[in-house]
Design a protein around this motif. Sequence first.
Motif, PDB file in Angstrom:
ATOM      1  N   LYS A  22       0.861  -1.178  -0.062  1.00 54.17           N
ATOM      2  CA  LYS A  22       0.045   0.058   0.055  1.00 54.17           C
ATOM      3  C   LYS A  22       0.816   1.503   0.026  1.00 54.17           C
ATOM      4  O   LYS A  22       1.995   1.346   0.901  1.00 54.17           O
ATOM      5  N   THR A  23       0.727   2.445  -0.802  1.00 57.74           N
ATOM      6  CA  THR A  23       1.224   3.535  -0.959  1.00 57.74           C
ATOM      7  C   THR A  23       0.003   4.456  -0.637  1.00 57.74           C
ATOM      8  O   THR A  23      -1.099   4.339  -1.170  1.00 57.74           O
ATOM      9  N   PRO A  24       0.455   5.851  -0.728  1.00 55.84           N
ATOM     10  CA  PRO A  24      -0.249   6.884  -0.624  1.00 55.84           C
ATOM     11  C   PRO A  24      -0.946   7.180  -1.926  1.00 55.84           C
ATOM     12  O   PRO A  24      -2.013   7.688  -2.167  1.00 55.84           O
ATOM     13  N   GLY A  26      -1.745   4.519  -3.871  1.00 51.80           N
ATOM     14  CA  GLY A  26      -2.614   3.130  -4.159  1.00 51.80           C
ATOM     15  C   GLY A  26      -1.645   1.982  -4.085  1.00 51.80           C
ATOM     16  O   GLY A  26      -0.449   2.090  -3.576  1.00 51.80           O
ATOM     17  N   ASP A  27      -2.013   0.958  -4.703  1.00 51.32           N
ATOM     18  CA  ASP A  27      -1.242  -0.185  -4.417  1.00 51.32           C
ATOM     19  C   ASP A  27      -0.149  -0.360  -5.495  1.00 51.32           C
ATOM     20  O   ASP A  27       0.169   0.120  -6.585  1.00 51.32           O
ATOM     21  N   ALA A  28       1.061  -0.984  -4.987  1.00 52.19           N
ATOM     22  CA  ALA A  28       2.232  -1.016  -5.843  1.00 52.19           C
ATOM     23  C   ALA A  28       2.715  -2.340  -5.631  1.00 52.19           C
ATOM     24  O   ALA A  28       2.547  -2.975  -4.662  1.00 52.19           O
ATOM     25  N   VAL A  29       3.346  -2.884  -6.533  1.00 52.48           N
ATOM     26  CA  VAL A  29       3.898  -4.160  -6.698  1.00 52.48           C
ATOM     27  C   VAL A  29       5.349  -4.215  -6.613  1.00 52.48           C
ATOM     28  O   VAL A  29       5.916  -3.674  -7.714  1.00 52.48           O
ATOM     29  N   SER A  30       5.942  -5.218  -5.839  1.00 50.54           N
ATOM     30  CA  SER A  30       7.314  -5.323  -5.671  1.00 50.54           C
ATOM     31  C   SER A  30       7.741  -6.798  -6.082  1.00 50.54           C
ATOM     32  O   SER A  30       7.028  -7.681  -5.651  1.00 50.54           O
ATOM     33  N   PHE A  31       8.642  -6.843  -7.091  1.00 54.72           N
ATOM     34  CA  PHE A  31       9.100  -8.347  -7.523  1.00 54.72           C
ATOM     35  C   PHE A  31      10.300  -8.577  -7.076  1.00 54.72           C
ATOM     36  O   PHE A  31      11.312  -7.910  -6.905  1.00 54.72           O
TER      37      PHE A  31
END
Length: 155
Positions: A22-24, A26-31
């Motif tokens: 979760k970020t300010p 919205g959602d972020a994806v980390s691989f």
Amino acid sequence: MYHYTDGGLRNVWLANGYEIKKTPFGDAVSFHDGDGLTQAICQALGAKVGVLTGVELRYIRSAGMGLSQPALGKLMGIDGQSIARWEKSGKVPRWADKLVRLLYAGHAQGNEPICRVMDRIKTVERIVKQRIVVQEKRGHWTPTSEPADEDAVAA
């Protein structure tokens, strides 16, 4: 499962190896191990049945081999516009499909002649896309090279 759509791919799903945060904004994806993920996808694309789509060709070219369209064209003995046309239309000739798969496999397995040729093409491309800046100091001119600003070169 996470639907991986980097580079326009539509047929790749990740079972694990990622985190959704979760970020300010919205959602972020980390691989985890992004380079390993790219290699695994390119290997799967290289082994898939049927001709590569234009999007798949672009992914192998750019993410897998790190080549521009003109650089891959030079490697294949054709112009970069043909590569662009195949990627856009999705109609990759069978001979080109086989050659790209072979070049990627050689590159990924560290085949020295293939890697050497690819490195040389990348080097030449970087040199061509440099701009020369010449400065005068106390009556003497000194040239330096730096990466070209695409907008400045076009002007």
